[in-house]
Design an enzyme around this catalytic site. Structure first.
Site, PDB file in Angstrom:
ATOM      1  N   MET A 109       8.665 -16.502  19.907  1.00  0.00           N
ATOM      2  CA  MET A 109       8.958 -15.557  20.992  1.00  0.00           C
ATOM      3  C   MET A 109      10.415 -15.680  21.433  1.00  0.00           C
ATOM      4  SD  MET A 109       5.592 -15.005  23.235  1.00  0.00           S
ATOM      5  CE  MET A 109       5.787 -16.394  24.329  1.00  0.00           C
ATOM      6  N   HIS A 144      14.811 -23.251  20.456  1.00  0.00           N
ATOM      7  CA  HIS A 144      15.309 -24.601  20.740  1.00  0.00           C
ATOM      8  C   HIS A 144      15.059 -25.463  19.513  1.00  0.00           C
ATOM      9  CE1 HIS A 144      11.063 -25.412  21.287  1.00  0.00           C
ATOM     10  NE2 HIS A 144      10.991 -24.510  22.262  1.00  0.00           N
ATOM     11  N   HIS A 158      11.784 -25.074  17.531  1.00  0.00           N
ATOM     12  CA  HIS A 158      11.754 -23.945  16.593  1.00  0.00           C
ATOM     13  C   HIS A 158      12.591 -24.265  15.345  1.00  0.00           C
ATOM     14  CE1 HIS A 158      11.142 -21.787  20.579  1.00  0.00           C
ATOM     15  NE2 HIS A 158      10.081 -21.385  19.900  1.00  0.00           N
ATOM     16  N   GLN A 172      -3.657 -23.248  19.975  1.00  0.00           N
ATOM     17  CA  GLN A 172      -3.224 -22.077  19.204  1.00  0.00           C
ATOM     18  C   GLN A 172      -3.301 -22.356  17.705  1.00  0.00           C
ATOM     19  OE1 GLN A 172       0.337 -19.584  20.229  1.00  0.00           O
ATOM     20  NE2 GLN A 172       1.320 -20.834  18.670  1.00  0.00           N
ATOM     21  N   SER A 229      10.461 -23.312  25.585  1.00  0.00           N
ATOM     22  CA  SER A 229      11.321 -22.262  26.144  1.00  0.00           C
ATOM     23  C   SER A 229      11.177 -22.216  27.655  1.00  0.00           C
ATOM     24  CB  SER A 229      10.937 -20.906  25.552  1.00  0.00           C
ATOM     25  OG  SER A 229      10.967 -20.964  24.145  1.00  0.00           O
ATOM     26  N   ARG A 230      10.026 -22.630  28.180  1.00  0.00           N
ATOM     27  CA  ARG A 230       9.786 -22.554  29.626  1.00  0.00           C
ATOM     28  C   ARG A 230      10.412 -23.726  30.388  1.00  0.00           C
ATOM     29  NH1 ARG A 230       4.667 -20.000  27.851  1.00  0.00           N
ATOM     30  NH2 ARG A 230       4.584 -17.915  28.781  1.00  0.00           N
TER      31      ARG A 230
HETATM   32  P1  AMP Z   1       6.940 -19.886  21.021  1.00  0.00           P
HETATM   33  O1  AMP Z   1       8.272 -19.277  20.763  1.00  0.00           O
HETATM   34  O2  AMP Z   1       6.896 -20.766  22.224  1.00  0.00           O
HETATM   35  O3  AMP Z   1       5.816 -18.879  20.931  1.00  0.00           O
HETATM   36  O4  AMP Z   1       6.691 -20.880  19.810  1.00  0.00           O
HETATM   37  C1  AMP Z   1       6.825 -20.466  18.476  1.00  0.00           C
HETATM   38  C2  AMP Z   1       6.386 -21.585  17.579  1.00  0.00           C
HETATM   39  O5  AMP Z   1       7.187 -22.738  17.822  1.00  0.00           O
HETATM   40  C3  AMP Z   1       4.924 -22.010  17.825  1.00  0.00           C
HETATM   41  O6  AMP Z   1       4.315 -22.296  16.581  1.00  0.00           O
HETATM   42  C4  AMP Z   1       5.089 -23.258  18.658  1.00  0.00           C
HETATM   43  O7  AMP Z   1       4.012 -24.154  18.536  1.00  0.00           O
HETATM   44  C5  AMP Z   1       6.352 -23.846  18.065  1.00  0.00           C
HETATM   45  N1  AMP Z   1       6.974 -24.767  19.001  1.00  0.00           N
HETATM   46  C6  AMP Z   1       7.326 -24.517  20.287  1.00  0.00           C
HETATM   47  N2  AMP Z   1       7.812 -25.636  20.867  1.00  0.00           N
HETATM   48  C7  AMP Z   1       7.753 -26.620  19.932  1.00  0.00           C
HETATM   49  C8  AMP Z   1       8.091 -28.010  19.920  1.00  0.00           C
HETATM   50  N3  AMP Z   1       8.582 -28.609  20.981  1.00  0.00           N
HETATM   51  N4  AMP Z   1       7.885 -28.695  18.786  1.00  0.00           N
HETATM   52  C9  AMP Z   1       7.361 -28.103  17.679  1.00  0.00           C
HETATM   53  N5  AMP Z   1       7.026 -26.792  17.631  1.00  0.00           N
HETATM   54  C10 AMP Z   1       7.214 -26.063  18.737  1.00  0.00           C
END
Ligand code: AMP
Length: 291
Positions: free
Chosen positions: A27, A31, A34, A153, A186-187
């Site tokens: 999304m 960071h 990702h 998820q 991201s939050r």
């Molecule tokens: P999001 O952009 O938050 O929807 O996350 C996109 C993908 O990145 C999802 O598969 C998340 O599980 C993964 N993700 C987000 N934060 C982390 C993290 N700290 N470590 C590993 N994967 C992450």
């Protein structure tokens, strides 16, 4: 790296892309967590394969009172990170390309989605499963990479892929953390300085609970109470949920006999954070520690 904004352009790119194809759905507000997914994708497909990342803030996974409108959107920084981590294409569709105004088809996993974040955020996982299957159908990747950070998820996506016979291998990447243990998210940028200072206590609570299990405690009630007490002591925060569940079925056992996960959601005034941590049965600790 190619930037793609429309479905016809994505289909054209997909048609000439060299295999294997690895897909990283996000999304945005990217960071180092990702980045680890992108690096894993590249490792899987090698230099001759193709890595496609999507950046799409998916409206259907947000509840009416959630942060869809204020979710951080940082496309320039995101594209730079994708380039640095050797993605071949970034797909940034607008909402109207993904959802027709009269769209009426959804993907709903009905068992693993019931508890935890599914209970706190009704409809969230229906939105996630729907957009992920849409993106899978458009990109038709060989691999899709998800983070363990969103453990529930991950289990749901694996179930959807299995149940719908989608020919995609799901790969999981361990949670990437800040040096003080806070899971990258991201939050996290929503947090005030005092909330940010308190937030690493989530990781501390999870790792102390895992240590209790490593020392032989198998009762999930005792482990959960320990976890809950630690979380409830975090200043200015309330615990949304804290459970110890089987890592695959997400059922809560009486005793830890198989690998489990502690799953938590903690609400600060500025942000709701989720995290999770492996809780292993005693025999797997001794198996890991003996030569
Ligand atoms: P999001 O952009 O938050 O929807 O996350 C996109 C993908 O990145 C999802 O598969 C998340 O599980 C993964 N993700 C987000 N934060 C982390 C993290 N700290 N470590 C590993 N994967 C992450």
């Amino acid at each position: 790296m190619k930037q793609i904004h429309t479905i016809p352009a994505l289909r054209a790119f997909r048609k000439q892309a060299s295999h294997p194809i690895a897909f990283v759905p996000t999304m945005g507000a990217l960071h180092i967590g990702h980045a680890a997914l992108l690096d894993h994708a590249r490792k899987l497909v090698g230099n001759r394969g193709t890595v496609i990342v999507s950046i799409f803030v998916n409206p259907t996974q947000f509840g009416p009172n959630e942060d869809y409108l204020k979710y951080p959107r940082t496309p320039d920084e995101d594209l730079a990170l994708c380039r640095q981590h050797h993605a071949d294409a970034a797909f940034l569709p607008d909402v109207a390309s993904i959802y027709e105004p009269d769209a009426s088809t959804y993907v709903e996993e009905t068992s693993l989605s019931a508890g935890f974040c599914g209970a706190s955020r009704p409809g969230h996982f229906r939105g996630v499963a729907t957009v992920v299957v849409k993106l899978f159908n458009l990109i038709q990747p060989d691999f899709a990479i998800f983070g363990e950070k969103d453990w529930q998820q991950l289990t749901i996506i694996r179930r959807v892929v299995r149940d719908l016979f989608l020919p995609i291998r799901i790969e999981a990447v361990p949670t990437v953390r800040e040096p003080d243990g806070l899971a990258c998210s991201s939050r996290n940028r929503y947090l005030s300085p005092s909330e940010r200072a308190a937030a690493p206590a989530i990781y501390k609570a999870l790792s102390e609970t895992a240590a209790l299990a490593a020392n032989g405690e198998t009762s999930t009630a005792i482990l959960r109470n320990h976890l809950l007490n630690l979380l409830n002591a975090i200043p200015n925060a309330s615990t949304d949920y804290a459970e110890i569940a089987d890592e695959q079925t997400l059922q809560v056992p009486d005793h830890i006999l198989r690998p489990a996960r502690a799953l938590v959601a903690v609400r600060f005034p500025s942000a709701r954070l989720i995290d999770n941590f492996p809780i292993l049965p005693p025999q797997s600790h001794s198996r890991h520690s003996s030569p």
